[in-house]
Design an enzyme around this catalytic site. Structure first.
Site, PDB file in Angstrom:
ATOM      1  N   SER A 102      -9.307   1.203   3.028  1.00  0.00           N
ATOM      2  CA  SER A 102      -8.508   2.077   2.187  1.00  0.00           C
ATOM      3  C   SER A 102      -7.422   1.322   1.425  1.00  0.00           C
ATOM      4  O   SER A 102      -6.794   1.859   0.512  1.00  0.00           O
ATOM      5  CB  SER A 102      -7.870   3.182   3.035  1.00  0.00           C
ATOM      6  OG  SER A 102      -7.042   2.650   4.047  1.00  0.00           O
TER       7      SER A 102
ATOM      8  N   LYS B  66       0.861  -1.178   0.000  1.00  0.00           N
ATOM      9  CA  LYS B  66       0.000   0.000   0.000  1.00  0.00           C
ATOM     10  C   LYS B  66       0.899   1.231   0.000  1.00  0.00           C
ATOM     11  O   LYS B  66       1.946   1.247   0.668  1.00  0.00           O
ATOM     12  CB  LYS B  66      -0.879  -0.049   1.245  1.00  0.00           C
ATOM     13  CG  LYS B  66      -1.928   1.054   1.368  1.00  0.00           C
ATOM     14  CD  LYS B  66      -2.759   0.821   2.626  1.00  0.00           C
ATOM     15  CE  LYS B  66      -3.877   1.841   2.790  1.00  0.00           C
ATOM     16  NZ  LYS B  66      -4.714   1.545   3.990  1.00  0.00           N
TER      17      LYS B  66
ATOM     18  N   SER C  16      -9.578  -1.221   7.134  1.00  0.00           N
ATOM     19  CA  SER C  16      -8.995  -1.035   5.806  1.00  0.00           C
ATOM     20  C   SER C  16      -8.292  -2.254   5.249  1.00  0.00           C
ATOM     21  O   SER C  16      -7.954  -2.289   4.063  1.00  0.00           O
ATOM     22  CB  SER C  16      -8.005   0.139   5.837  1.00  0.00           C
ATOM     23  OG  SER C  16      -8.677   1.349   6.080  1.00  0.00           O
TER      24      SER C  16
END
Length: 721
Positions: free
Chosen positions: A402, A328, A426
């Protein structure tokens, strides 16, 4: 891969010792130069050169047992007794008792200078494990200051994290460290057996007596077996489970174990795998161009693969050798820009996040950075200026966030695993929307340094992988205490529990679920699939118990409807937000604008902290099985799966709904893992995954993964335990 059939030692005392290889560990106690080579602490302890030299006779047999155990897929754990160089962990009683004996033979004590360095001191030549039994990369080494292996160590957590139920013991000395550790393991619920011809000591009568005590009174502390039975059982197990050629990779990434089998057999190379990864990435960009933020240059990635092969040529492969992974884009890699999908926030990282460095050291190959909701605020995947990724199963449905790109990259088979983060769900939400595993470890157990904070007191890295087995392999690598992380929990502060050697399926477990009032928020299809999941969990050993869900619901409200949202402002930077608010994604802007303009009073912060402490206490009590609590809490990972159009129409309200079962996780200090539990059929032949999350108390990661693994096997159509 360990065979699913059980092995047995039929001539063990007091009766046959049966054990499942997949959850069995071979523990090799203190086979250090200090104990088995001349002029070390062991020779001083023994006092008789002839007896001492005989102790080393166990090495050839133990070597064979070790090799067969590795071949069979047993877990291997080594211990070493020794002390810090300043001897701060050495009790005076241990230091002085034997050398003070009036007629004793101990002329030198711990810490004194010997031919192999200071006696029983970590870092000295004598402290190392002998070459014949040296640990391989990925095999835990427990450095213990005592005779037993539990005091001042993480052994108990290592065993629980790996789901160990049975232990084979070997090493030295039988009368001291071996049986001391075995008896401590017995107290904690493990089934234990000493291999009598793989252990030795400095007093023959004491060796015999100590093993008699272990198996006496119908197995008071455990069993005593031998390597002959072990070899015979291993041979029979191999006949029942003949070795197979690892399958060809074709156009998909194989599971980590199978890919490494192909590496070891010479059927595949990391260079070829990396080239195929870049080919798949290029192909998938036509399906979804919003997955990646940045990628390694193909030539550089292939060069890294070649360098890895050269580095380990003729050497044992590390546990993640040649395994491609991605991150990420709020996780640092030295020399690579970290954007957090916010151009005004972006910077070039000066160092690599410690957790990522552990992966690289374990042989994993970095591919690139993945899309995410801006500044890690959101669960939708629809808050990035770099585009909106969609679920791998439909271009109309959200990917979740996310950690949106992380989930899509894994589900699409672009990488073997990815790291995300999980503050409010997330890591679990996007995993559910893409049919993969999303594991959120207990916060503070994985280093958060080198990660752009969303909410420092609640942040944790998460692991995304196709299966629990692969997620667990990655977790073993990054589950290392970071003393420089101010939010890190010390390993000895984490919860421990007694093990049931029968495993979750046969031993049973208790689980709770949210009340019907909470489940009514789920779509009709999700409600039906969740009820099916409950029945599946019951079918594999689960016992449904009513729990008080109140603290979880109230903790969820604290995350965005109280002062905790202001910690996000502090974490990201008040000045940065004030100066750059207008440059943010519209939904991110709206969220922070509301927070910055709220009429919060200073005392509200302390009031909410008090509530958080209260809810945390109540939630943790839910998982205290000694007080009638449950082993796990089963919840839908999300209540529904919105379309991108629906999320864009109501970005804040629908986002909050999506997180109703995940928001509380870090607020009340839980661990959790989302796994696929079924499928929803939509119009036009669209098939969307449905995920459930197993939640456990702080530190109960291993238990949560064990139970989730049984469930995963049932969902797949067969048991894994």
């Amino acid at each position: 891969m360990a065979p699913s059939t059980k092995m047995s030692l039929p001539n063990a005392r007091p009766y046959t010792f049966t054990f499942p290889p997949a959850t069995t560990a071979l523990i090799i106690i203190d086979m250090q130069r200090d104990f088995v080579d001349p002029s070390g602490f062991g020779s001083i302890q023994c006092g008789n050169p002839e007896i001492f030299s005989a102790v080393r006779n166990i090495v050839p047999t133990l070597q064979k047992v070790l090799q067969v155990s590795r071949d069979m897929g047993l877990h291997i754990i080594h211990t070493r007794e020794g002390h810090k160089p300043d001897l701060s962990d050495l009790p005076p009683s241990k230091k002085l008792r034997q050398i003070s004996a009036p007629n004793g033979h101990h002329t030198m004590g711990i810490g004194d200078q010997g031919p192999m360095g200071r006696l029983l001191v970590r870092g000295e030549w004598g402290h190392d494990i002998i070459d014949e039994l040296r640990q391989l990369p990925g095999e835990p080494v427990i450095d213990k200051p005592g005779k037993g292996s539990y005091w001042g160590t993480g052994l108990h957590r290592v065993l629980l994290a790996r789901g160990i139920t049975h232990i084979l013991f070997s090493g030295v000395t039988t009368e001291c460290c071996v049986t001391t550790t075995l008896r401590e393991c017995n107290d904690r619920g493990f089934e234990c057996c000493i291999l009598s011809d793989c252990t030795g000591g400095f007093d023959a009568q004491m060796v015999t007596t100590s093993m008699d005590i272990v198996c006496g009174q119908d197995g008071l502390f455990g069993y005593v077996g031998n390597s002959t039975d072990f070899f015979a059982s291993a041979s029979k197990s191999r006949e029942l489970t003949p070795p197979s050629t690892p399958p060809a990779s074709e156009d998909v990434l194989l599971p980590i174990t199978q890919l490494q089998q192909r590496y070891k057999s010479g059927l595949e190379t990391p260079e070829n795998v990396i080239n195929s990864v870049f080919d798949r990435i290029k192909k998938y960009e036509k399906v979804d161009p919003a997955v990646w933020i940045s990628k390694q240059n193909r030539q550089d990635a292939v060069a890294a693969a070649k360098a890895l092969v050269e580095k380990f040529s003729g050497k044992p492969m590390p546990p993640l050798f040649g395994i491609p992974f991605a991150l990420k884009d709020n996780i640092d890699v030295e020399g690579v820009v970290t954007t957090a999908t916010c151009e005004t926030f972006a910077y070039t990282a000066k160092s690599t996040a410690p957790a990522v460095q552990l992966l690289l050291d374990a042989g994993a190959l970095y591919i690139g950075k993945l899309n995410m909701d801006q500044l890690a605020t959101g669960l939708s995947g629809c808050r990035s200026p770099y585009g909106t990724p969609h679920s791998v199963y439909s271009s109309e449905y959200i990917s979740g966030g996310s950690s949106s790109g992380s989930a899509v990259a894994v589900a699409a088979g672009l990488v073997s695993f990815a790291l995300g983060t999980d503050t409010a769900g997330s890591g679990r939400v996007p995993a559910a929307f893409n049919g993969i595993v999303g594991f959120k470890p207990t916060k503070g157990t994985i280093s958060a340094r080198g990660v752009v904070p969303a909410c420092k007191s609640l942040d944790t890295l998460s692991v995304m992988a196709p299966t629990l087995t692969d997620a667990r392999k990655v977790w073993y690598i990054i589950d290392q205490h970071d003393s420089l992380d101010p939010y890190a929990k010390t390993p000895l502060s984490l919860s421990l529990w007694k093990q049931d050697f029968r495993g979750p399926r046969d031993g049973g477990f208790a689980f709770g679920v949210p009340p019907s009032s909470a489940l009514e928020a789920c779509s009709k299809e999700y409600q039906e699939l969740f009820q099916t999941s409950i029945q599946k969990l019951r079918s594999c050993g689960g016992r449904l118990v009513e729990v008080d869900y109140t603290p979880f619901e109230k903790a969820s409200d604290l995350l965005y409807d109280a002062s905790l949202v202001h910690e996000r402002i502090s974490s990201i930077g008040h000045e940065f937000l004030e100066a750059n608010l207008s440059t943010l994604h519209p939904t991110t802007n709206a969220l922070f604008t509301a927070a910055l303009s709220s009429p919060l009073k200073p005392w509200n912060v302390f009031h909410d902290q008090s509530l958080q402490a209260q809810y945390t206490m109540q939630a943790q009590r839910t998982f205290d099985t000694l007080e009638g609590g449950v082993d796990v809490l089963l919840v839908p990972s999300t209540p529904c799966h919105p379309t991108i159009q629906e999320m864009e129409a109501d970005p804040l309200g629908l986002n909050a709904k999506v997180g109703m079962f995940t928001h509380a996780g870090n607020v009340v200090d839980l661990c959790g893992v989302s796994v696929n539990a079924g499928w929803v059929e939509r119009e036009g032949g669209v098939r969307l995954p449905f995920g459930v999350t197993f939640l456990g108390g702080s530190g109960y990661d291993g238990k949560v993964l064990d139970i989730a693994s049984v469930f995963e096997g049932v969902v797949a159509g067969g048991s894994k335990m």
